[in-house]
Design a protein around this motif. Sequence first.
Motif, short mmCIF file in Angstrom:
data_model
loop_
_atom_site.label_atom_id
_atom_site.label_comp_id
_atom_site.label_asym_id
_atom_site.label_seq_id
_atom_site.Cartn_x
_atom_site.Cartn_y
_atom_site.Cartn_z
N GLU A 14 71.15 -45.83 118.15
CA GLU A 14 71.43 -46.71 119.30
C GLU A 14 70.23 -46.74 120.24
O GLU A 14 69.81 -47.80 120.69
N LYS A 15 69.70 -45.56 120.51
CA LYS A 15 68.53 -45.47 121.39
C LYS A 15 67.34 -46.22 120.78
O LYS A 15 66.56 -46.86 121.47
N ARG A 16 67.22 -46.11 119.45
CA ARG A 16 66.11 -46.80 118.76
C ARG A 16 66.19 -48.31 119.04
O ARG A 16 65.19 -48.93 119.37
N LYS A 17 67.39 -48.84 118.88
CA LYS A 17 67.58 -50.28 119.09
C LYS A 17 67.19 -50.68 120.52
O LYS A 17 66.64 -51.75 120.75
N ALA A 18 67.49 -49.78 121.46
CA ALA A 18 67.28 -50.10 122.88
C ALA A 18 65.86 -49.81 123.35
O ALA A 18 65.53 -50.03 124.51
N THR A 19 65.01 -49.32 122.45
CA THR A 19 63.66 -48.91 122.85
C THR A 19 62.62 -49.74 122.10
O THR A 19 62.67 -49.85 120.88
N ALA A 20 61.68 -50.31 122.84
CA ALA A 20 60.68 -51.18 122.23
C ALA A 20 59.75 -50.38 121.31
O ALA A 20 59.54 -50.74 120.16
N ASP A 21 59.21 -49.29 121.84
CA ASP A 21 58.27 -48.46 121.06
C ASP A 21 58.94 -47.15 120.69
O ASP A 21 59.24 -46.32 121.54
N ILE A 22 59.13 -46.96 119.40
CA ILE A 22 59.83 -45.77 118.90
C ILE A 22 59.22 -44.48 119.40
O ILE A 22 59.90 -43.49 119.63
N HIS A 23 57.89 -44.49 119.63
CA HIS A 23 57.23 -43.24 120.02
C HIS A 23 57.58 -42.79 121.44
O HIS A 23 57.44 -41.62 121.77
N GLU A 24 58.04 -43.74 122.23
CA GLU A 24 58.56 -43.35 123.55
C GLU A 24 59.73 -42.39 123.39
O GLU A 24 59.93 -41.50 124.21
N LEU A 25 60.47 -42.60 122.31
CA LEU A 25 61.68 -41.83 122.06
C LEU A 25 61.36 -40.50 121.36
O LEU A 25 61.98 -39.48 121.63
N THR A 26 60.39 -40.54 120.46
CA THR A 26 60.17 -39.38 119.58
C THR A 26 59.01 -38.50 120.01
O THR A 26 58.93 -37.34 119.56
N ASP A 27 58.09 -39.00 120.84
CA ASP A 27 56.88 -38.22 121.11
C ASP A 27 57.01 -37.35 122.34
O ASP A 27 57.69 -37.71 123.31
N LEU A 28 56.35 -36.23 122.28
CA LEU A 28 56.36 -35.29 123.41
C LEU A 28 55.19 -35.60 124.36
O LEU A 28 54.16 -36.10 123.96
N LEU B 92 62.43 -39.30 109.43
CA LEU B 92 61.49 -38.38 110.08
C LEU B 92 61.46 -38.61 111.58
O LEU B 92 61.39 -37.66 112.37
N GLN B 93 61.54 -39.87 111.98
CA GLN B 93 61.54 -40.19 113.41
C GLN B 93 62.79 -39.65 114.08
O GLN B 93 62.73 -39.11 115.18
N TYR B 94 63.91 -39.79 113.38
CA TYR B 94 65.16 -39.21 113.89
C TYR B 94 65.02 -37.70 114.07
O TYR B 94 65.39 -37.14 115.11
N LYS B 95 64.43 -37.05 113.08
CA LYS B 95 64.30 -35.59 113.15
C LYS B 95 63.32 -35.16 114.25
O LYS B 95 63.48 -34.10 114.86
N ASP C 64 55.99 -30.26 115.46
CA ASP C 64 54.60 -30.58 115.14
C ASP C 64 54.45 -30.91 113.64
O ASP C 64 53.71 -31.83 113.27
N TYR C 65 55.15 -30.14 112.82
CA TYR C 65 55.10 -30.39 111.38
C TYR C 65 55.59 -31.80 111.06
O TYR C 65 54.94 -32.56 110.33
N LEU C 66 56.74 -32.16 111.62
CA LEU C 66 57.33 -33.47 111.33
C LEU C 66 56.48 -34.59 111.91
O LEU C 66 56.36 -35.67 111.31
N ASP C 67 55.87 -34.32 113.07
CA ASP C 67 54.98 -35.30 113.69
C ASP C 67 53.82 -35.61 112.74
O ASP C 67 53.46 -36.77 112.52
N ASN D 220 72.33 -30.04 105.70
CA ASN D 220 71.27 -30.44 106.64
C ASN D 220 69.89 -30.18 106.02
O ASN D 220 68.99 -31.01 106.11
N PHE D 221 69.73 -29.00 105.41
CA PHE D 221 68.47 -28.67 104.74
C PHE D 221 68.21 -29.61 103.57
O PHE D 221 67.11 -30.11 103.39
N ILE D 222 69.27 -29.82 102.77
CA ILE D 222 69.14 -30.67 101.59
C ILE D 222 68.65 -32.06 101.97
O ILE D 222 67.77 -32.64 101.32
N GLU D 223 69.19 -32.56 103.07
CA GLU D 223 68.82 -33.88 103.57
C GLU D 223 67.32 -33.95 103.90
O GLU D 223 66.62 -34.91 103.55
N VAL D 224 66.84 -32.92 104.59
CA VAL D 224 65.43 -32.87 104.99
C VAL D 224 64.53 -32.72 103.76
O VAL D 224 63.51 -33.39 103.63
N ILE D 225 64.92 -31.82 102.87
CA ILE D 225 64.15 -31.61 101.65
C ILE D 225 64.05 -32.91 100.86
O ILE D 225 62.98 -33.31 100.40
#
Lengths: 157, 157
Positions: free
Chosen positions: A143-157, A106-109, B83-86, B46-51
């Motif tokens: 790779e970015k995840r490994k290099a980042t202390a807080d995952i939310h820096e990477l995933t959050d808007l 989910l974090q990747y997505k 927003d949904y994934l968040d 891609n969809f299958i993975e998310v589902i």
Amino acid sequence: MYSIGDIANIMGINTSAIRFYDRNGLLPFVQRDKAGRRKFKPEDLNFIEVIDCLKKSGVPVKDIAQFISLCMQGDQTLQERYDYLDDEEEKLSRKIEKMQTQLEFLQYKKWYYKTAIKEGTEDIHFLPNSRMIDPQTRNEFEEKRKATADIHELTDL
Amino acid sequence: MYSIGDIANIMGINTSAIRFYDRNGLLPFVQRDKAGRRKFKPEDLNFIEVIDCLKKSGVPVKDIAQFISLCMQGDQTLQERYDYLDDEEEKLSRKIEKMQTQLEFLQYKKWYYKTAIKEGTEDIHFLPNSRMIDPQTRNEFEEKRKATADIHELTDL
DNA sequence: ATACGACTTAAACTAATGTTTAAGTCAAGA
DNA sequence: TCTTGACTTAAACATTAGTTTAAGTCGTAT
């Protein structure tokens, strides 16, 4: 002594759920007053605590009833009770691990969409002339995840 | 192109479950051959993975269908999809935390029974002349937990 | 004395998530 | 050609976990 309403409050559920549990063998220890009302003893809270935990762990009512049944048979079932809990601990551990894997996806997505929003289109993740996601995309994120202390820096808007 | 059976294998579920998902709006992207058989395109994976991820995270089919519906509407819904994934990430995080709490309780109870087995009776955990568990018992275990590198040293027989 | 709130039961009902069944279509291999 | 296996549908069925309903019983506060 606690009423069914007290126990419902303690567990944060409806009284009808408690009656359902009783019907299904989770509360063989419960006593009744002369009007037939359920009366829970203070020591019954030990059972309530275990039932609550197993429910929250996703154990089916039928399975919990088996454990409670062991408890009612006294010290001769101590080993069986241990074995039961050992089994449930193992299952719950694996469950948590799987959930953790889904969380990472989910974090990747989230990152996938965050970067797509920045460009205004999902196309940036697709291979040329297709809607298949570049297989490198996930690796790039990890790779970015490994290099980042807080995952939310990477995933959050 | 993949058949319904291929997808069932990939997801590790029954074909009837795939048809159920389709009936419930999870697979609006699926195409049919001229005999009416479902044909999944490589990009549909891609969809299958998310589902698969959302299902494993415990998200109801109805909710997943909403997300898929957003996906079908193109780049204008990128923000809504984020927003949904968040939201789902947050829910799953809390769920994992709760599971972790239950796991710790199960470990306590394993130790509780391990020590009872050693003495041959559960009575060692009860207050004098009662079947109420000494309130100190859990604290005692948690102190030992802190002092022990591997929890299973404490809980396993 | 009586009304209210909390309790009781059995039985019907709901919702989610599939599975099973019955009847039929189609492509490919012996 | 014919059989087999994989697919199709709609509808019935199953399971889990409760909730709701209807009718009735108590204890207590006014």
